[in-house]
Enzyme design. Structure first.
Site, short mmCIF file in Angstrom:
data_model
loop_
_atom_site.label_atom_id
_atom_site.label_comp_id
_atom_site.label_asym_id
_atom_site.label_seq_id
_atom_site.Cartn_x
_atom_site.Cartn_y
_atom_site.Cartn_z
N TYR A 294 -13.01 -3.86 11.48
CA TYR A 294 -11.71 -3.18 11.34
C TYR A 294 -10.88 -3.44 12.61
O TYR A 294 -9.71 -3.83 12.52
CB TYR A 294 -11.91 -1.68 11.14
CG TYR A 294 -10.60 -0.93 11.04
CD1 TYR A 294 -9.80 -1.04 9.90
CD2 TYR A 294 -10.13 -0.14 12.09
CE1 TYR A 294 -8.59 -0.36 9.80
CE2 TYR A 294 -8.92 0.54 12.00
CZ TYR A 294 -8.16 0.43 10.85
OH TYR A 294 -6.94 1.08 10.76
N GLY B 181 0.82 -1.22 0.00
CA GLY B 181 0.00 0.00 0.00
C GLY B 181 0.85 1.26 0.00
O GLY B 181 0.57 2.21 0.72
N ALA B 182 1.89 1.27 -0.86
CA ALA B 182 2.88 2.37 -0.81
C ALA B 182 2.51 3.53 -1.72
O ALA B 182 3.29 4.47 -1.84
CB ALA B 182 4.27 1.83 -1.17
N ASN B 183 1.33 3.49 -2.33
CA ASN B 183 0.96 4.59 -3.24
C ASN B 183 0.19 5.70 -2.54
O ASN B 183 -0.11 6.72 -3.16
CB ASN B 183 0.12 4.06 -4.41
CG ASN B 183 -1.18 3.43 -3.94
OD1 ASN B 183 -1.16 2.36 -3.35
ND2 ASN B 183 -2.30 4.09 -4.17
N SER B 184 -0.12 5.52 -1.27
CA SER B 184 -1.00 6.48 -0.60
C SER B 184 -0.62 6.59 0.88
O SER B 184 -0.05 5.65 1.46
CB SER B 184 -2.45 5.99 -0.74
OG SER B 184 -3.32 6.76 0.04
N GLY B 185 -0.95 7.74 1.48
CA GLY B 185 -0.88 7.89 2.94
C GLY B 185 0.45 7.53 3.56
O GLY B 185 1.52 7.98 3.13
N LEU B 186 0.37 6.69 4.60
CA LEU B 186 1.56 6.35 5.39
C LEU B 186 2.58 5.57 4.57
O LEU B 186 3.79 5.78 4.70
CB LEU B 186 1.15 5.47 6.58
CG LEU B 186 0.16 6.08 7.56
CD1 LEU B 186 -0.38 5.04 8.51
CD2 LEU B 186 0.85 7.19 8.33
N GLY B 187 2.09 4.66 3.73
CA GLY B 187 2.99 3.83 2.92
C GLY B 187 3.77 4.68 1.94
O GLY B 187 4.98 4.48 1.74
N SER C 44 -3.36 -0.58 14.65
CA SER C 44 -4.08 0.65 15.03
C SER C 44 -4.50 0.51 16.49
O SER C 44 -4.76 -0.59 16.97
CB SER C 44 -5.34 0.79 14.17
OG SER C 44 -6.23 1.71 14.76
#
Ligand SMILES: NC(=O)c1ccc[n+]([C@@H]2O[C@H](COP(=O)([O-])OP(=O)(O)OC[C@H]3O[C@@H](n4cnc5c(N)ncnc54)[C@H](OP(=O)(O)O)[C@@H]3O)[C@@H](O)[C@H]2O)c1
Length: 331
Positions: free
Chosen positions: A212, A51-57, A187
């Site tokens: 979640y 998930g490196a395309n957005s946010g924290l990643g 989380s």
């Protein structure tokens, strides 16, 4: 008169929020610089971030590239990932590896498909001589009831099972590259979850918040059980919570149209930026301070205590055994 009072209050409130954000930003940058100062160069190291395309990643990918790692972005949408990679390269100023720079590569990985996870790992094992860090970061939050390609409830399937299979298939390479590290992004909301073994697919009932939290509790139980199994191998595994961060995670959360401007203002003022939120992932991936540390849970680059439910070794083992069967590692 009343209008003047409202305008003055709005202006005062706005100025307060700007000042507050500015102060937080300054403190965040100082903390980030401090964490960065303790971090080693990642030159010669290979890091996978899901998930490196957005946010924290995305923020972690940029920082680890800056530290000269070879960063493999495991992303489900190639176009989005290539766009993010281009932007990161432009931000960081990628230098060729031959000149001592890092490298950013995009690989397709859909954690909602065991077939895709297997294909991703197959390619990594064929192409990569080493793997120093695996950051299990990708996540989906409070979506409506959906199933993965293999029929698992989506949040449990992506956040836990997809990463479970991914990590299992890459363990041999991580062991051969030891000392190496696994970082699991969980989380604080794990506190509201339970591992209800009788309905892991939420077919009896579905509550998106509970599911979640359950998946994030599973992340921590998985990290602790894996740490136990990896003792003596030189591979460490730690979990973390990033805090509340302004990212795309809330895409399924419905905010009424009229409340959106207020939400945007409040989140801008009070939530962490992706770079601030990614500091603990970057710290666990790179800092010499945590060399050899395993099975722990972190927030703001410091070890934190867990609730007993996240330290229940019997539940962790049972979850491990069931996960192995669910992802097809054990028949
Ligand atoms: N933001 C917060 O306040 C917060 C708080 C606590 C924990 N976290 C955790 O932090 C992690 C990162 O989230 P974020 O806040 O950075 O959110 P984000 O901006 O939405 O990023 C999530 C990433 O996960 C990817 N992803 C989702 N489903 C996937 C799948 N099936 N296969 C592969 N990748 C998938 C997304 O890809 P697409 O862009 O293609 O959708 C995206 O790249 C998550 O594990 C989340 O639970 C976040």
């Amino acid at each position: 008169m009343a209008a003047a009072v409202v305008a003055a209050a709005a202006l005062g409130g706005g100025l307060f929020l700007v000042a507050w954000r500015w102060l937080r930003g300054a403190r965040g940058s100082a903390a980030a610089a401090g964490a960065g100062a303790g971090a080693a160069s990642m030159r010669g190291k290979t890091v996978i971030i899901t998930g490196a395309n957005s946010g924290l990643g995305r923020a972690a990918a940029a920082e680890l590239l800056r530290m000269r790692a070879r960063v493999i972005m495991g992303c489900r949408d190639r176009a989005r990932a290539e766009r993010a990679a281009r932007e990161i390269r432009a931000e960081v100023g990628e230098r060729p590896p031959a000149e001592g720079g890092g490298e950013l590569v995009v690989r397709e990985l859909d954690l909602a498909s065991l077939r895709s996870v297997r294909a991703f790992c197959h390619r990594v094992l064929q192409e990569e001589p080493r793997l120093d860090v695996l950051i299990n970061n990708a996540g989906i939050f409070q979506c409506p009831y959906m199933k993965t390609e293999d029929g698992f409830e989506m949040q449990f399937g992506v956040n836990h099972l997809g990463h479970f299979l991914l990590t299992s298939l890459l363990l041999g390479l991580l062991k051969n590259s030891a000392p190496s590290r696994i970082v699991v992004v969980s989380s604080k909301l794990y506190k509201y979850g339970e591992i209800n073994f009788e309905d892991l697919n939420s077919e009896i009932s579905y509550n998106k918040s509970f599911c979640y939290s359950r998946s994030k509790l599973a992340n921590i139980l998985f990290a602790r059980e894996l740490a136990r199994r990896l003792e003596g191998t030189g591979v460490t595994v730690n979990s973390l919570h990033p805090g509340i961060v302004r990212t795309n995670l809330g895409r399924y959360v419905n905010i009424p149209l009229l409340a959106k401007p207020l939400f945007n203002l409040v989140s801008w003022a009070f939530f962490k930026t992706p770079l601030e939120g990614a500091q603990t992932s970057i710290y666990l991936a790179s800092s010499p301070d945590v060399e050899g540390v395993s099975g722990k849970y972190f927030g703001d680059c410091k070890e934190e205590e867990l609730l007993p439910k996240a330290m229940d070794d019997l539940v962790a083992r049972k979850l491990w055994d069931i996960s192995e069967v669910m992802v097809g590692l054990l028949k």
